[in-house]
Design a protein around this motif. Structure first.
Motif, mmCIF file in Angstrom:
data_model
loop_
_atom_site.group_PDB
_atom_site.id
_atom_site.type_symbol
_atom_site.label_atom_id
_atom_site.label_comp_id
_atom_site.label_asym_id
_atom_site.label_seq_id
_atom_site.Cartn_x
_atom_site.Cartn_y
_atom_site.Cartn_z
ATOM 1 N N ASP A 37 0.905 -1.243 0.043
ATOM 2 C CA ASP A 37 0.070 0.224 -0.080
ATOM 3 C C ASP A 37 0.819 1.299 0.075
ATOM 4 O O ASP A 37 0.484 2.177 -0.926
ATOM 5 N N ARG A 38 1.886 1.326 0.624
ATOM 6 C CA ARG A 38 2.782 2.296 0.892
ATOM 7 C C ARG A 38 3.490 2.588 -0.517
ATOM 8 O O ARG A 38 3.612 3.728 -0.899
ATOM 9 N N LEU A 39 3.844 1.724 -1.202
ATOM 10 C CA LEU A 39 4.443 1.567 -2.522
ATOM 11 C C LEU A 39 3.481 2.084 -3.585
ATOM 12 O O LEU A 39 3.629 2.887 -4.363
ATOM 13 N N ALA A 40 2.161 1.733 -3.447
ATOM 14 C CA ALA A 40 1.264 1.884 -4.476
ATOM 15 C C ALA A 40 0.785 3.386 -4.211
ATOM 16 O O ALA A 40 0.420 3.846 -5.303
ATOM 17 N N ASP A 41 1.026 4.160 -3.176
ATOM 18 C CA ASP A 41 0.623 5.438 -3.093
ATOM 19 C C ASP A 41 1.749 6.501 -3.706
ATOM 20 O O ASP A 41 1.366 7.425 -4.292
ATOM 21 N N HIS A 42 2.865 5.582 -4.206
ATOM 22 C CA HIS A 42 3.699 6.289 -5.240
ATOM 23 C C HIS A 42 3.662 5.736 -6.732
ATOM 24 O O HIS A 42 4.353 6.076 -7.502
ATOM 25 N N GLY A 43 2.672 4.953 -6.823
ATOM 26 C CA GLY A 43 2.290 4.238 -7.997
ATOM 27 C C GLY A 43 3.162 3.284 -8.378
ATOM 28 O O GLY A 43 3.580 2.816 -9.460
ATOM 29 N N VAL A 44 3.963 2.445 -7.533
ATOM 30 C CA VAL A 44 4.751 1.507 -7.635
ATOM 31 C C VAL A 44 4.104 0.302 -7.018
ATOM 32 O O VAL A 44 3.612 0.097 -6.000
ATOM 33 N N ALA A 45 4.323 -0.700 -8.172
ATOM 34 C CA ALA A 45 3.855 -2.100 -7.877
ATOM 35 C C ALA A 45 4.811 -2.962 -6.894
ATOM 36 O O ALA A 45 6.097 -2.760 -7.136
ATOM 37 N N LEU A 46 4.339 -3.909 -6.066
ATOM 38 C CA LEU A 46 5.359 -4.561 -5.055
ATOM 39 C C LEU A 46 4.896 -6.140 -5.869
ATOM 40 O O LEU A 46 3.835 -6.355 -5.324
ATOM 41 N N VAL A 47 5.883 -7.014 -6.176
ATOM 42 C CA VAL A 47 5.444 -8.507 -6.602
ATOM 43 C C VAL A 47 6.703 -9.045 -6.162
ATOM 44 O O VAL A 47 7.602 -8.744 -5.790
ATOM 45 N N THR A 48 6.123 -10.606 -6.270
ATOM 46 C CA THR A 48 7.298 -11.481 -5.930
ATOM 47 C C THR A 48 7.853 -12.084 -7.136
ATOM 48 O O THR A 48 6.888 -11.738 -8.400
ATOM 49 N N THR A 49 8.706 -13.092 -7.247
ATOM 50 C CA THR A 49 9.250 -13.506 -8.522
ATOM 51 C C THR A 49 8.104 -14.417 -9.233
ATOM 52 O O THR A 49 8.145 -14.891 -10.161
ATOM 53 N N SER A 50 6.914 -14.914 -8.226
ATOM 54 C CA SER A 50 5.992 -15.825 -8.586
ATOM 55 C C SER A 50 4.587 -15.153 -8.494
ATOM 56 O O SER A 50 3.569 -15.891 -8.953
ATOM 57 N N SER A 51 4.639 -13.857 -7.963
ATOM 58 C CA SER A 51 3.075 -13.626 -7.892
ATOM 59 C C SER A 51 2.393 -13.139 -9.021
ATOM 60 O O SER A 51 3.319 -12.432 -9.935
ATOM 61 N N ALA A 52 1.121 -12.975 -8.869
ATOM 62 C CA ALA A 52 0.444 -12.349 -10.210
ATOM 63 C C ALA A 52 0.204 -10.684 -9.853
ATOM 64 O O ALA A 52 0.098 -10.642 -8.664
ATOM 65 N N ALA A 53 0.193 -10.138 -10.875
ATOM 66 C CA ALA A 53 -0.054 -8.573 -10.760
ATOM 67 C C ALA A 53 -1.044 -8.359 -11.621
ATOM 68 O O ALA A 53 -1.327 -8.678 -12.737
ATOM 69 N N ARG A 54 -1.732 -7.232 -11.146
ATOM 70 C CA ARG A 54 -2.826 -6.635 -11.959
ATOM 71 C C ARG A 54 -2.199 -5.665 -13.173
ATOM 72 O O ARG A 54 -1.295 -5.137 -12.605
#
Length: 133
Positions: free
Chosen positions: A107-124
């Motif tokens: 959420d804190r990264l998303a406030d800056h428009g930054v995605a947080l992902v793992t090497t195996s997680s799906a992202a929108r």
């Protein structure tokens, strides 16, 4: 009062529509072989989403709260300046021991428009109506 079934879950991170800079983040014991492997995994994930991995940032002590880790502070500084669009880590426990830690960091990264992902997680992803990115 909202029950667990009625609470909204965490939103998947938003993947930038175009190429963007990404930073890899790991929190693990220093080890040259593992470091190279983690970097390769992060780079592969970044490339799969159209990001360019511009740096790897490492912390070595996962018992230190995330906000107090020097490497994580570097990551959040980059996010705040708008120079990155994503942070790729290997596994969620590198961020913290609980899903709540992950959600807070995301959420804190998303406030800056930054995605947080793992090497195996799906992202929108942001997609046009025809499905193109």
């Amino acid at each position: 009062m909202a029950t667990a079934a009625h609470r909204p879950g965490p939103k998947p991170p938003l993947v930038p529509a175009g190429p963007a800079a990404a930073v890899g983040y790991v929190c693990a014991e220093p080890d040259a072989a593992s470091g190279a492997l983690f970097a390769a995994w992060c780079e592969r994930r970044a490339a799969a989403d159209g990001w360019t991995l511009t740096a790897m940032v490492a912390d070595t002590d996962d018992t230190v709260p995330l906000a107090e880790r020097p490497g994580w502070r570097r990551v959040t500084d980059l996010a705040a300046t708008g120079t990155i669009g994503a942070v790729v880590t290997v596994v969620r426990p590198m961020i913290g021991p609980t899903i709540r830690d992950w959600v807070r960091a995301s959420d804190r990264l998303a406030d800056h428009g930054v995605a947080l992902v793992t090497t195996s997680s799906a992202a929108r992803t942001t997609q046009n109506q025809d499905g193109s990115r």
